[in-house]
Enzyme design. Structure first.
Site, mmCIF file in Angstrom:
data_model
loop_
_atom_site.group_PDB
_atom_site.id
_atom_site.type_symbol
_atom_site.label_atom_id
_atom_site.label_comp_id
_atom_site.label_asym_id
_atom_site.label_seq_id
_atom_site.Cartn_x
_atom_site.Cartn_y
_atom_site.Cartn_z
ATOM 1 N N GLY A 83 -31.333 -44.156 28.398
ATOM 2 C CA GLY A 83 -30.594 -45.457 28.312
ATOM 3 C C GLY A 83 -29.820 -45.735 26.783
ATOM 4 N N ASP A 114 -32.250 -48.162 23.480
ATOM 5 C CA ASP A 114 -31.516 -49.251 24.034
ATOM 6 C C ASP A 114 -32.135 -50.571 24.218
ATOM 7 O OD1 ASP A 114 -33.464 -48.421 26.159
ATOM 8 O OD2 ASP A 114 -32.200 -48.253 27.894
ATOM 9 N N ASP A 168 -38.812 -54.003 25.170
ATOM 10 C CA ASP A 168 -39.105 -54.977 26.243
ATOM 11 C C ASP A 168 -40.676 -55.210 26.196
ATOM 12 O OD1 ASP A 168 -39.969 -56.105 28.648
ATOM 13 O OD2 ASP A 168 -38.707 -54.727 29.977
ATOM 14 N N LYS A 185 -36.128 -57.961 24.246
ATOM 15 C CA LYS A 185 -36.491 -58.992 25.142
ATOM 16 C C LYS A 185 -37.611 -59.401 24.460
ATOM 17 C CE LYS A 185 -35.036 -56.855 29.772
ATOM 18 N NZ LYS A 185 -35.534 -56.757 30.836
ATOM 19 N N PHE A 190 -33.046 -58.724 33.790
ATOM 20 C CA PHE A 190 -32.953 -57.407 33.904
ATOM 21 C C PHE A 190 -31.474 -56.927 33.479
ATOM 22 C CE2 PHE A 190 -32.334 -53.183 35.719
ATOM 23 C CZ PHE A 190 -33.559 -52.349 35.112
ATOM 24 N N ASP A 216 -29.442 -48.732 33.183
ATOM 25 C CA ASP A 216 -29.165 -48.427 34.529
ATOM 26 C C ASP A 216 -30.138 -49.596 35.475
ATOM 27 O OD1 ASP A 216 -31.802 -47.269 33.744
ATOM 28 O OD2 ASP A 216 -31.833 -46.508 35.710
HETATM 29 P P1 XMP Z 1 -40.738 -51.243 26.931
HETATM 30 O O1 XMP Z 1 -41.294 -51.995 27.973
HETATM 31 O O2 XMP Z 1 -41.699 -49.931 27.085
HETATM 32 O O3 XMP Z 1 -39.264 -50.736 27.771
HETATM 33 O O4 XMP Z 1 -40.581 -51.773 25.827
HETATM 34 C C1 XMP Z 1 -38.517 -49.967 27.227
HETATM 35 C C2 XMP Z 1 -37.703 -49.182 28.202
HETATM 36 O O5 XMP Z 1 -37.805 -50.049 29.465
HETATM 37 C C3 XMP Z 1 -36.469 -49.772 29.992
HETATM 38 N N1 XMP Z 1 -36.057 -51.146 30.304
HETATM 39 C C4 XMP Z 1 -34.876 -51.459 30.883
HETATM 40 N N2 XMP Z 1 -33.868 -50.762 31.346
HETATM 41 N N3 XMP Z 1 -32.858 -52.683 32.023
HETATM 42 C C5 XMP Z 1 -32.862 -51.500 31.888
HETATM 43 O O6 XMP Z 1 -32.045 -50.653 32.531
HETATM 44 C C6 XMP Z 1 -33.620 -53.677 31.530
HETATM 45 O O7 XMP Z 1 -33.588 -54.846 31.636
HETATM 46 C C7 XMP Z 1 -34.798 -52.891 30.912
HETATM 47 N N4 XMP Z 1 -35.925 -53.563 30.397
HETATM 48 C C8 XMP Z 1 -36.558 -52.345 29.805
HETATM 49 C C9 XMP Z 1 -35.542 -48.944 29.119
HETATM 50 O O8 XMP Z 1 -35.455 -47.874 29.565
HETATM 51 C C10 XMP Z 1 -36.470 -49.120 27.734
HETATM 52 O O9 XMP Z 1 -36.108 -47.869 26.901
#
Ligand code: XMP
Length: 173
Positions: free
Chosen positions: A41, A97, A100, A128, A149, A156
């Site tokens: 990402g 990227d 979350d 987020k 999202f 992606d």
């Molecule tokens: P965490 O939850 O581990 O997430 O902090 C990090 C990874 O989750 C993916 N991610 C997303 N990918 N749109 C995406 O395309 C989104 O809205 C989204 N939210 C989380 C991303 O790969 C990130 O590295």
């Protein structure tokens, strides 16, 4: 899929310029930087950001994934490729990227910190904040966004849309 623009090309460009200034000013001046980008990402964000870093840089990649083709995180972070360099006593900037739940960056920073870097900082394009499930904050943040999202600019949905030059949120699948 129905999508709506969230962040324009111009906003991304301007914010990355500001982020690069913060990074250039805050790491110990003139010391080389090892940049580690999380695939897939962050590839576009990292490509734009590293071109504005004004010091000796070494760029590496780690492949991590916690998504399985849908919009919900699994909480299980998989690594399929690791770096093959010694980061002991190095200045590290880890680029992702989006932050979350925090599972990914928490796991990867814990893993890298065991190798005793001098400094380890993280930079994310999007945060987020409201979705956090573990205690983790990034040092450099492009934009704080709501719980939507997002796709485009490297992000992606089921491997599609990474090539969109701006960031959209998904209104309806
Ligand atoms: P965490 O939850 O581990 O997430 O902090 C990090 C990874 O989750 C993916 N991610 C997303 N990918 N749109 C995406 O395309 C989104 O809205 C989204 N939210 C989380 C991303 O790969 C990130 O590295």
């Amino acid at each position: 899929m129905e999508k709506e623009k969230l962040i324009s090309k111009k906003e991304i460009k301007n914010r990355i310029k500001e982020l690069s200034k913060e990074i250039n000013d805050s790491f110990i001046k003139n010391e080389e930087l090892v940049i580690i980008c999380l695939l897939k990402g962050s590839f576009i964000f990292a490509a734009d950001l590293v071109r504005l870093i004004n010091r000796r840089c070494f760029i590496h990649f780690i492949k991590a994934s916690s998504y399985y083709g849908n919009t919900e995180t699994s909480g299980i972070v998989n690594f399929s490729e690791d770096i093959d360099i010694d980061i002991n006593n190095k200045n590290i900037l880890l680029i992702d990227d989006i932050l979350d739940t925090g599972f990914t960056l928490k796991k990867i920073t814990d893993f890298l910190n065991k190798r005793n870097p001098k400094i380890l900082k993280t930079c994310v394009l999007l945060d987020k904040k409201g979705r956090r499930k573990v205690d983790f904050e990034s040092d450099y943040i492009g934009f704080v966004i709501d719980d939507v999202f997002v796709i485009g600019y490297g992000l992606d949905f089921d491997e599609e849309y990474r090539n969109l030059p701006e960031i959209y949120y998904v209104k309806e699948l």
